[in-house]
Write an enzyme that holds these catalytic residues in place. Sequence first.
Site, short mmCIF file in Angstrom:
data_model
loop_
_atom_site.label_atom_id
_atom_site.label_comp_id
_atom_site.label_asym_id
_atom_site.label_seq_id
_atom_site.Cartn_x
_atom_site.Cartn_y
_atom_site.Cartn_z
NE ARG A 1 9.28 4.95 11.60
CZ ARG A 1 7.84 5.34 12.86
NH1 ARG A 1 7.03 4.01 12.66
NH2 ARG A 1 7.14 6.25 13.11
CE LYS B 1 11.61 6.59 13.73
NZ LYS B 1 12.33 8.02 13.92
CG HIS C 1 12.43 5.92 4.96
ND1 HIS C 1 11.61 5.58 5.62
CD2 HIS C 1 12.55 7.61 5.51
CE1 HIS C 1 11.56 6.42 6.75
NE2 HIS C 1 11.52 7.72 5.98
NE ARG D 1 7.80 5.62 7.21
CZ ARG D 1 7.51 5.82 8.43
NH1 ARG D 1 6.28 4.36 7.78
NH2 ARG D 1 6.54 6.44 8.90
CG HIS E 1 4.12 10.37 11.18
ND1 HIS E 1 4.62 11.31 9.07
CD2 HIS E 1 5.90 9.50 10.94
CE1 HIS E 1 5.29 11.04 9.29
NE2 HIS E 1 5.55 9.53 9.62
CE1 TYR F 1 -1.69 8.98 15.97
CE2 TYR F 1 -3.12 8.22 17.90
CZ TYR F 1 -2.16 8.35 17.14
OH TYR F 1 -2.88 7.29 16.37
#
Length: 300
Positions: free
Chosen positions: A147, A171, A242, A245, A268, A277
């Site tokens: 990002r 994030k 982006h 990406r 993610h 996950y």
Amino acid sequence: MEGAEIIKKYKIYLQLEKSLSPNSVDAYLRDLDKLLRFLFSEQLSVDQVTYNHLQQFVAQLRDIGIHPRSQARIISGIKSFYKFLLLDGFLEADPTELLESPKIGLKLPEVLTENEVNAILDTIDLSLPEGRRNRAMLEVLYSCGLRVSELTGLRYPDVYFEEGFIKVEGKGSKQRLVPISEAALHEIRLYLPDRHLVKVKKGHEDILFLSKRGTALSRIMVFHIIKQQTDQAGIKKNVSPHTFRHSFATHLLEGGANLRAIQEMMGHEKITTTEIYTHIDREFLRKEILEHHPRSKPRA
């Protein structure tokens, strides 16, 4: 019937009964291979697949930014495969019957070809003070699928040259290790002498990509650099950080990389909104990059 034998019979079906060209047959088999890789990671065989499994697979494609048109093509190929399995008597029910293609109208960032990425990088004037920085920065953006905020916040001590990884803060301040290509490491090494000439301001000492003022680059500055180089390369697509990406994810997927590995490299947390996950071994991630990303070796 063994998996290899099924694929062989399916290929004959596409060639003889569907009368497809060699290129079309290859395209169908490449898309089917994406599903088979997913099934392998889930320890499933083709006859164990349910509608829910297929939804998870499609969700992975969506999560890593694969364009709806490409998603629709892959789904069409999967439907063709399961239709063949029904016709051949291998299955009694079709798990793809309710599987829907995405709405093509959904707008996702453009995806660059490898040649377009090279064209953008080749427009950078390396004689300028910021030339080496910009080239290294865009190479890292493309090679690691970061990002823009992760790129501007990347710290020099978090580049592990010998191990071939970078530590990224994503994030929610969550950290992850991302394999970095030899091409990107090569460009960083070439940039470092110029970086050392910059008078760094307090609080920015560890930042890798510095502005002329000795601070971390702003997100807007990265957007500006990309737009400038894209215009100089004569590329008409709407290119942003982006875009690099999404190009990273798309090129890895098209090269045959594991969907879970791509997802973890991009930071993610979930493959679907309901699936927990799953951790992937770091060496496996690096292997996926080395085998499937165009930047596995430095450019000539």
